[in-house]
Structures are given as C-alpha cells and as structure tokens.
Design an enzyme around this catalytic site. Structure first.
Site, mmCIF file in Angstrom:
data_model
loop_
_atom_site.group_PDB
_atom_site.id
_atom_site.type_symbol
_atom_site.label_atom_id
_atom_site.label_comp_id
_atom_site.label_asym_id
_atom_site.label_seq_id
_atom_site.Cartn_x
_atom_site.Cartn_y
_atom_site.Cartn_z
ATOM 1 C CG ASN A 1 -1.719 1.217 1.426
ATOM 2 O OD1 ASN A 1 -1.791 2.045 0.525
ATOM 3 N ND2 ASN A 1 -2.340 1.374 2.587
ATOM 4 C CE LYS B 1 -0.183 3.205 4.705
ATOM 5 N NZ LYS B 1 -0.056 3.289 6.157
ATOM 6 C CG HIS C 1 -5.747 2.023 5.165
ATOM 7 N ND1 HIS C 1 -5.313 2.957 6.066
ATOM 8 C CD2 HIS C 1 -4.758 1.100 5.062
ATOM 9 C CE1 HIS C 1 -4.098 2.611 6.481
ATOM 10 N NE2 HIS C 1 -3.742 1.491 5.889
ATOM 11 C CD GLU D 1 -2.867 5.556 6.708
ATOM 12 O OE1 GLU D 1 -2.871 5.645 5.468
ATOM 13 O OE2 GLU D 1 -1.939 5.012 7.353
ATOM 14 C CD GLU E 1 -3.570 -2.472 7.301
ATOM 15 O OE1 GLU E 1 -2.480 -2.713 6.788
ATOM 16 O OE2 GLU E 1 -4.191 -1.409 7.108
ATOM 17 N N GLY F 1 2.508 2.068 10.855
ATOM 18 C CA GLY F 1 3.483 3.157 10.718
ATOM 19 C C GLY F 1 4.195 3.505 12.012
ATOM 20 C CB SER G 1 5.195 -2.063 12.007
ATOM 21 O OG SER G 1 4.820 -0.726 12.302
HETATM 22 P P1 PGA Z 1 2.831 0.170 7.690
HETATM 23 O O1 PGA Z 1 1.360 0.421 7.064
HETATM 24 O O2 PGA Z 1 3.349 -1.103 7.095
HETATM 25 O O3 PGA Z 1 3.627 1.377 7.287
HETATM 26 O O4 PGA Z 1 2.655 0.052 9.176
HETATM 27 C C1 PGA Z 1 0.473 -0.649 6.846
HETATM 28 C C2 PGA Z 1 -0.811 -0.122 6.240
HETATM 29 O O5 PGA Z 1 -1.272 0.939 6.655
HETATM 30 O O6 PGA Z 1 -1.397 -0.749 5.331
#
Ligand code: PGA
Length: 254
Positions: free
Chosen positions: A12, A14, A98, A100, A170, A176, A216
């Site tokens: 992803n 983003k 997601h 976010e 997630e 992140g 992560s």
């Molecule tokens: P990350 O993000 O691997 O940077 O923690 C995962 C995601 O949001 O899909």
C-alpha cells in the site's frame, strides 16, 4: 512455507510516489520478484500512477490494486473514481476501509459495505481493512470492535463474493509505528475473524478467505507473522516503498 491458502502480499503505497518514482520502484520489483510464483503479489500505487504502473506490470507476476474506489458507477461525484475507470488500467484489487480513511474521511462500515458490493459488481477483488485502536485494545474491546467492523463492512456479500474478498487485519496502533503485533496477537485476531466468517457464512467460505496482517511488517518479522496458521499474507505500507524491502518480505515468506 506450507500454507492452507496461497499467501497474498500487497504493498500500500499510500500518498507516495510520482509517476517517475513509481516506475523506478516497479522496475526494481520486477527484477527482484521475476521468479516468484508461490505468493500473490499486489502493488497499490496512488491513482495518478495506476496507468504507468499498470502498463509496467502487464508482462509480470505483479498485480495492480487501487487504494480506494467510489460506491457509485458514474455521475456527479466530484473527486471520486469509479470501478470502470480502474479497470481501464488493469486494476484487479481495491483496498477498502483503510484505517486512515476511516479516520480522515470518516468512512463507516455501511459505506465500506456498499463499496465492496461495487467492487464485486465490477469483478474486482476488495481488500477490506479492519482493526482496533490502542485505546480500544486497552479497554478490552478488541473483539467487539472487530465484530462490528467485520459484520458491518461485509454486510450483504454472498458466500461466493466473500471467497473472492481479502480481509486485512490492521491494528491501528501498529500502523506506521514500528510496533508490530506479536505473532500470538496477530494469530488470535485472525482466528477470531475467521470464526466470525464461519458464523456469517459457513466453514467452507471461512476456510477459503485470505486474511492479511498489516502494521509495521518488515523483512525481519514477515516470516514469523505469515507462519501463523490464520495469517495468509501481509498488507505492507512503509516497507513497500523500496523494492528491496518489499521483495525481501515476499521472499522471506516463501
Ligand atoms: P505500515 O502500514 O506497514 O507502514 O505500518 C500498513 C498499512 O497501513 O497498510
């Protein structure tokens, strides 16, 4: 790795990568992953790079995903992107809900369910994200939150559609942050979600659905996470932005 379901690892990206940067990354991935057949590999660039990346992966084992999609097919929806537009660029997968977007755009389960219906209507596959926040986990509400999100976001899907869908667990506190869920925490949540699928659909459907872990994921923890019986792949953010680290996650999972 001997798994009941074929692993699926998606990157992803983003809101990262211009077209030139996206092409750089995908060229690197094609070289690194040319011989990988054991794992389904998906990259999800921003909309603006879909066309270029879509062309670049045509002759490869890498599939294309989008990060969002409109619930509508056409019309007066400023700033939205419809399924038919994604399909022009060979998109196969669409990330939905997601955390976010749940946070920033206030996307709710009911909307995600309507988007999932639209994704299936276009014969694409949704990657539907669920996960609890740290406060929810600390309050002992993980299962309650997951049940609400899973039941709400998958509402109305047929068993057949469910089998063609991917769920991404997630935990918001792991995205992140560098703070990965332990393998035990991931397995516990994944098994709980699969149990919900048994109740909502049946054993056969539940056994076929692939549940990715996200939060992560990096080369050093990918193998251990994906060796858990109910962890069927990964949704990778930060570590998918470099060819080497994304490729290593995939190679380490084989
Ligand atoms: P990350 O993000 O691997 O940077 O923690 C995962 C995601 O949001 O899909």
């Amino acid at each position: 790795m001997n798994k009941e379901r074929k692993l699926i690892v998606a990157g992803n990206w983003k809101m990262n990568k211009t077209v030139a940067e996206a092409l750089d990354l995908v060229r690197g991935l094609k070289l690194e992953l040319a011989n990988v057949k054991e794992v389904d590999v998906v990259v999800c660039p921003p909309f603006t790079a879909l066309e270029a990346v879509g062309k670049a992966v045509l002759d490869s084992n890498i599939r294309l995903g989008a990060q969002n999609m409109s619930e509508h097919n056409v019309g007066a929806h400023t700033g939205e992107i419809a399924a038919v537009m994604l399909k022009e660029f060979s998109v196969r997968y669409v990330i939905l809900g997601h955390s976010e977007r749940r946070q920033d755009q206030k996307e709710a389960d009911a909307l995600i369910a309507r988007k999932a219906a639209a994704v299936h209507g276009a014969a694409l596959k949704p990657i539907i994200c669920v996960g609890e926040t740290l406060a929810e986990r600390q309050a002992g509400e993980m299962q309650k939150v997951l049940e609400t999100q899973v039941r709400g976001s998958l509402a109305g899907l047929t068993g057949e559609q469910m089998e063609e869908s991917i769920i991404a667990y997630e935990p918001v506190w792991a995205i992140g942050t560098g703070q990965t869920a332990t393998t035990a925490q991931a397995q516990e949540a994944h098994a709980f979600i699969r149990g919900l699928l048994v109740k909502m659909f049946n054993e056969t459907v539940a056994r076929r659905v692939r549940i990715q872990y996200g939060g992560s994921v990096k080369p050093s923890n990918a193998r251990e996470l994906m060796s858990q019986p109910d962890v069927d792949g990964a949704l990778v953010g930060g570590a998918s932005l470099e060819a080497r680290s994304f490729a290593d996650i995939i190679k380490n999972s084989i």
